[in-house]
Design a protein around this motif. Structure first.
Motif, PDB file in Angstrom:
ATOM      1  N   GLY A  91      -4.560  15.153  -4.200  1.00 53.30           N
ATOM      2  CA  GLY A  91      -3.360  15.220  -4.986  1.00 53.30           C
ATOM      3  C   GLY A  91      -2.120  14.426  -4.687  1.00 53.30           C
ATOM      4  N   ASN A  92      -2.003  13.899  -3.621  1.00 49.33           N
ATOM      5  CA  ASN A  92      -0.898  13.011  -3.350  1.00 49.33           C
ATOM      6  C   ASN A  92       0.370  13.387  -3.628  1.00 49.33           C
ATOM      7  OD1 ASN A  92      -2.967  11.222  -2.090  1.00 49.33           O
ATOM      8  ND2 ASN A  92      -3.600  10.519  -4.193  1.00 49.33           N
ATOM      9  N   ASP A  93       0.762  14.622  -3.403  1.00 50.69           N
ATOM     10  CA  ASP A  93       2.104  15.074  -4.047  1.00 50.69           C
ATOM     11  C   ASP A  93       3.157  14.655  -3.371  1.00 50.69           C
ATOM     12  OD1 ASP A  93       1.467  16.645  -6.554  1.00 50.69           O
ATOM     13  OD2 ASP A  93       0.082  17.656  -5.236  1.00 50.69           O
ATOM     14  N   PHE A  94       3.000  14.677  -2.021  1.00 49.17           N
ATOM     15  CA  PHE A  94       4.264  14.150  -1.019  1.00 49.17           C
ATOM     16  C   PHE A  94       4.495  12.733  -1.516  1.00 49.17           C
ATOM     17  CE2 PHE A  94       5.768  13.130   3.409  1.00 49.17           C
ATOM     18  CZ  PHE A  94       7.254  13.935   2.817  1.00 49.17           C
ATOM     19  N   ALA A  95       3.482  11.935  -1.623  1.00 46.35           N
ATOM     20  CA  ALA A  95       3.727  10.376  -1.989  1.00 46.35           C
ATOM     21  C   ALA A  95       4.255  10.223  -3.091  1.00 46.35           C
ATOM     22  CB  ALA A  95       2.340   9.772  -1.981  1.00 46.35           C
ATOM     23  N   ALA A  96       3.907  11.420  -4.243  1.00 45.66           N
ATOM     24  CA  ALA A  96       4.689  11.391  -5.403  1.00 45.66           C
ATOM     25  C   ALA A  96       5.929  11.580  -5.468  1.00 45.66           C
ATOM     26  CB  ALA A  96       3.904  12.362  -6.507  1.00 45.66           C
ATOM     27  N   THR A  97       6.501  12.459  -4.662  1.00 37.17           N
ATOM     28  CA  THR A  97       7.776  12.800  -4.437  1.00 37.17           C
ATOM     29  C   THR A  97       8.511  11.523  -3.881  1.00 37.17           C
ATOM     30  OG1 THR A  97       7.425  15.088  -4.365  1.00 37.17           O
ATOM     31  CG2 THR A  97       9.521  14.210  -3.157  1.00 37.17           C
ATOM     32  N   LEU A  98       8.002  10.891  -3.079  1.00 35.53           N
ATOM     33  CA  LEU A  98       8.736   9.638  -2.445  1.00 35.53           C
ATOM     34  C   LEU A  98       8.620   8.351  -3.263  1.00 35.53           C
ATOM     35  CD1 LEU A  98       7.351  10.520   1.074  1.00 35.53           C
ATOM     36  CD2 LEU A  98       9.300  11.141   0.173  1.00 35.53           C
ATOM     37  N   GLY A  99       7.719   8.529  -4.431  1.00 36.92           N
ATOM     38  CA  GLY A  99       7.798   7.308  -5.350  1.00 36.92           C
ATOM     39  C   GLY A  99       6.636   6.335  -4.940  1.00 36.92           C
ATOM     40  N   LEU A 100       5.658   7.114  -4.080  1.00 36.01           N
ATOM     41  CA  LEU A 100       4.454   6.162  -3.402  1.00 36.01           C
ATOM     42  C   LEU A 100       3.183   6.378  -4.059  1.00 36.01           C
ATOM     43  CD1 LEU A 100       5.364   6.874   0.406  1.00 36.01           C
ATOM     44  CD2 LEU A 100       6.282   4.741  -1.279  1.00 36.01           C
ATOM     45  N   ARG A 101       2.990   7.532  -4.953  1.00 37.71           N
ATOM     46  CA  ARG A 101       1.808   7.863  -5.635  1.00 37.71           C
ATOM     47  C   ARG A 101       1.080   6.840  -6.282  1.00 37.71           C
ATOM     48  NH1 ARG A 101       0.831  13.389  -8.777  1.00 37.71           N
ATOM     49  NH2 ARG A 101      -1.504  13.397  -8.980  1.00 37.71           N
ATOM     50  N   GLU A 102       1.607   6.136  -6.875  1.00 38.39           N
ATOM     51  CA  GLU A 102       1.092   5.031  -7.840  1.00 38.39           C
ATOM     52  C   GLU A 102       0.751   3.799  -7.096  1.00 38.39           C
ATOM     53  OE1 GLU A 102      -0.183   6.171 -10.634  1.00 38.39           O
ATOM     54  OE2 GLU A 102       1.046   8.084 -10.453  1.00 38.39           O
ATOM     55  N   LEU A 103       1.144   3.704  -5.753  1.00 40.07           N
ATOM     56  CA  LEU A 103       0.805   2.494  -4.960  1.00 40.07           C
ATOM     57  C   LEU A 103      -0.651   2.196  -4.832  1.00 40.07           C
ATOM     58  CD1 LEU A 103       3.669   2.356  -2.207  1.00 40.07           C
ATOM     59  CD2 LEU A 103       3.773   1.262  -4.643  1.00 40.07           C
ATOM     60  N   ASP A 104      -1.238   1.183  -4.928  1.00 42.09           N
ATOM     61  CA  ASP A 104      -2.508   0.687  -4.440  1.00 42.09           C
ATOM     62  C   ASP A 104      -2.589   0.526  -2.874  1.00 42.09           C
ATOM     63  OD1 ASP A 104      -1.730  -1.697  -4.042  1.00 42.09           O
ATOM     64  OD2 ASP A 104      -2.576  -2.601  -6.105  1.00 42.09           O
ATOM     65  N   VAL A 105      -3.588   0.242  -2.362  1.00 40.62           N
ATOM     66  CA  VAL A 105      -3.703  -0.102  -0.840  1.00 40.62           C
ATOM     67  C   VAL A 105      -3.034  -1.017  -0.346  1.00 40.62           C
ATOM     68  CG1 VAL A 105      -5.416  -0.543   1.087  1.00 40.62           C
ATOM     69  CG2 VAL A 105      -5.975   1.330  -0.720  1.00 40.62           C
ATOM     70  N   ALA A 106      -3.042  -2.004  -1.193  1.00 37.85           N
ATOM     71  CA  ALA A 106      -2.293  -3.285  -0.749  1.00 37.85           C
ATOM     72  C   ALA A 106      -0.772  -3.223  -0.733  1.00 37.85           C
ATOM     73  CB  ALA A 106      -2.608  -4.640  -1.545  1.00 37.85           C
ATOM     74  N   ALA A 107      -0.333  -2.612  -1.785  1.00 36.78           N
ATOM     75  CA  ALA A 107       0.916  -2.186  -1.961  1.00 36.78           C
ATOM     76  C   ALA A 107       1.730  -1.253  -0.811  1.00 36.78           C
ATOM     77  CB  ALA A 107       1.335  -1.877  -3.443  1.00 36.78           C
ATOM     78  N   ALA A 108       0.908  -0.327  -0.616  1.00 37.65           N
ATOM     79  CA  ALA A 108       1.121   0.348   0.440  1.00 37.65           C
ATOM     80  C   ALA A 108       1.219   0.058   1.657  1.00 37.65           C
ATOM     81  CB  ALA A 108       0.248   1.803   0.386  1.00 37.65           C
ATOM     82  N   ALA A 109       0.351  -0.864   2.070  1.00 38.78           N
ATOM     83  CA  ALA A 109       0.506  -1.658   3.385  1.00 38.78           C
ATOM     84  C   ALA A 109       1.613  -2.638   3.350  1.00 38.78           C
ATOM     85  CB  ALA A 109      -1.017  -2.313   3.616  1.00 38.78           C
ATOM     86  N   ASP A 110       1.694  -3.309   2.352  1.00 41.81           N
ATOM     87  CA  ASP A 110       3.016  -4.202   2.122  1.00 41.81           C
ATOM     88  C   ASP A 110       4.283  -3.461   2.629  1.00 41.81           C
ATOM     89  OD1 ASP A 110       1.199  -5.971   1.700  1.00 41.81           O
ATOM     90  OD2 ASP A 110       1.839  -6.248  -0.310  1.00 41.81           O
ATOM     91  N   ALA A 111       4.213  -2.147   1.956  1.00 45.40           N
ATOM     92  CA  ALA A 111       5.515  -1.460   2.086  1.00 45.40           C
ATOM     93  C   ALA A 111       5.811  -1.175   3.542  1.00 45.40           C
ATOM     94  CB  ALA A 111       5.610  -0.024   1.406  1.00 45.40           C
ATOM     95  N   ILE A 112       4.710  -0.810   4.080  1.00 40.76           N
ATOM     96  CA  ILE A 112       5.021  -0.508   5.893  1.00 40.76           C
ATOM     97  C   ILE A 112       5.188  -1.939   6.453  1.00 40.76           C
ATOM     98  CG2 ILE A 112       3.607   0.035   7.677  1.00 40.76           C
ATOM     99  CD1 ILE A 112       1.735   1.931   5.933  1.00 40.76           C
ATOM    100  N   ALA A 113       4.621  -2.886   5.898  1.00 41.87           N
ATOM    101  CA  ALA A 113       5.024  -4.249   6.718  1.00 41.87           C
ATOM    102  C   ALA A 113       6.365  -4.589   6.413  1.00 41.87           C
ATOM    103  CB  ALA A 113       3.937  -5.222   6.053  1.00 41.87           C
ATOM    104  N   GLY A 114       6.799  -4.306   5.301  1.00 38.99           N
ATOM    105  CA  GLY A 114       8.112  -4.643   4.863  1.00 38.99           C
ATOM    106  C   GLY A 114       9.257  -4.088   5.597  1.00 38.99           C
ATOM    107  N   GLY A 115       8.898  -2.862   6.582  1.00 31.21           N
ATOM    108  CA  GLY A 115       9.717  -2.359   7.396  1.00 31.21           C
ATOM    109  C   GLY A 115      11.168  -1.863   6.881  1.00 31.21           C
ATOM    110  N   VAL A 116      11.272  -1.520   5.753  1.00 26.82           N
ATOM    111  CA  VAL A 116      12.270  -0.890   5.063  1.00 26.82           C
ATOM    112  C   VAL A 116      12.049   0.695   5.094  1.00 26.82           C
ATOM    113  CG1 VAL A 116      13.684  -0.322   2.872  1.00 26.82           C
ATOM    114  CG2 VAL A 116      12.934  -2.629   3.466  1.00 26.82           C
TER     115      VAL A 116
END
Length: 299
Positions: A91-116
């Motif tokens: 489902g990824n519904d929590f990720a959807a609420t946070l605007g993260l649902r459509e992120l692929d693996v690379a983009a999701a990892a980059d968001a973590i590495a970005g530190g925001v």
């Protein structure tokens, strides 16, 4: 930064993909020390994560869906340790609420590495025995929890389409369910609802069931919950309501009410509630809000 990356091989879908491995490789490429945690059950996964937190990790990431994310919420609530999500579940519904649902693996990892990071609210469920549990997206009871029962028992199809099938099948035996509801509104006033309902849903997030916007205006940063009640009507009329639910425009229907609340108690005999897609307990349950309980990584 030391990151614990949680993946639950007992999850219903998505856990056996390469999402966790690929995410770990991407995080390491950014210079983050990353360890993959994979328990043989939800309980074992929670134990591994708890041990990692006690050992002093700087961040936690989850590669999976709402159920695996929910395991992390229980350990991270109130700690200030940030959570990153690599959406890889049904489902990824929590990720959807946070605007993260459509992120692929690379983009999701980059968001973590970005530190925001930013802080969001979590909903807290208190059972009659005093035990508590957090959820991030939606708590469902009544018709929609029966849909969850059916969808979770289905082996085919995978993905959000099985919820659609489960909804249509449950319509065949649709009936009102007696509820007693008491809530504290956004302005502090008290309210009660007694009588038959088709369902009573509480949203911290907007969607459930793989993207159905049941609480379309819910905001996990406003300190409030959205209480969605649906009253009985003819089966054909409720069937015609479904397209509005999928568009998030059902609030205009007379049988539907959406109320912003600080807390709510739901009581109904024989009804089990689901939260973040998994069973959380039999009614009666009390749900309240814990503002700013979770820190999340955001792109």
């Amino acid at each position: 930064m030391r990151v614990a990356l949680l993946v639950n091989p007992a999850a219903r879908a998505g856990a056996h993909t390469g999402a966790a491995t690929n995410a770990a490789e991407r995080l390491r490429a950014h210079g983050l020390q990353t360890s993959i945690l994979s328990g043989g059950s939800a309980a074992e996964s929670s134990e591994l994560l708890r041990a990692a937190i006690e050992a002093g990790v700087d961040a936690v990431a989850v590669a999976g869906g709402d159920g695996t994310v929910n395991l992390a919420l229980q350990e991270l609530a109130g700690t200030g340790i940030p959570l990153g999500i690599v959406p890889a579940g049904t489902g990824n519904d929590f990720a959807a609420t946070l605007g993260l649902r459509e992120l692929d693996v690379a983009a999701a990892a980059d968001a973590i590495a970005g530190g925001v990071t930013r802080s969001i609210d979590l909903a807290r469920v208190t059972r009659d025995d005093g035990s508590t549990r957090f959820f991030g997206s939606v708590l469902a009871s009544g018709f929609d929890s029966k849909v969850n029962d059916r969808a979770n028992a289905m082996r085919w199809p995978r993905g959000g389409s099985r919820y659609n099938i489960a909804i249509l099948v449950e319509f065949l035996t649709l009936a009102g369910i007696p509820y007693d509801i008491a809530y504290e509104g956004a302005d502090g006033t008290r309210g009660e609802v007694h009588g038959d309902l088709v369902m009573a849903t509480v949203g911290n997030g907007r969607t459930y069931g793989g993207g159905i916007p049941i609480a379309p205006d819910a905001d996990p940063s406003d300190g409030l919950l959205d209480l969605v009640l649906v009253r009985p009507a003819g089966r054909l009329r409720l069937l015609r309501l479904l397209p509005k639910v999928y568009r998030g425009t059902h609030a205009i229907v007379p049988e539907v009410s959406i109320t912003r609340v600080r807390s709510v108690r739901l009581a109904s005999p024989g009804v089990t509630a689901y939260a973040d897609g998994d069973p959380i307990g039999a009614l009666p349950l009390t749900i309240d809000m814990v503002p700013g309980a979770l820190t999340i990584f955001t792109p």
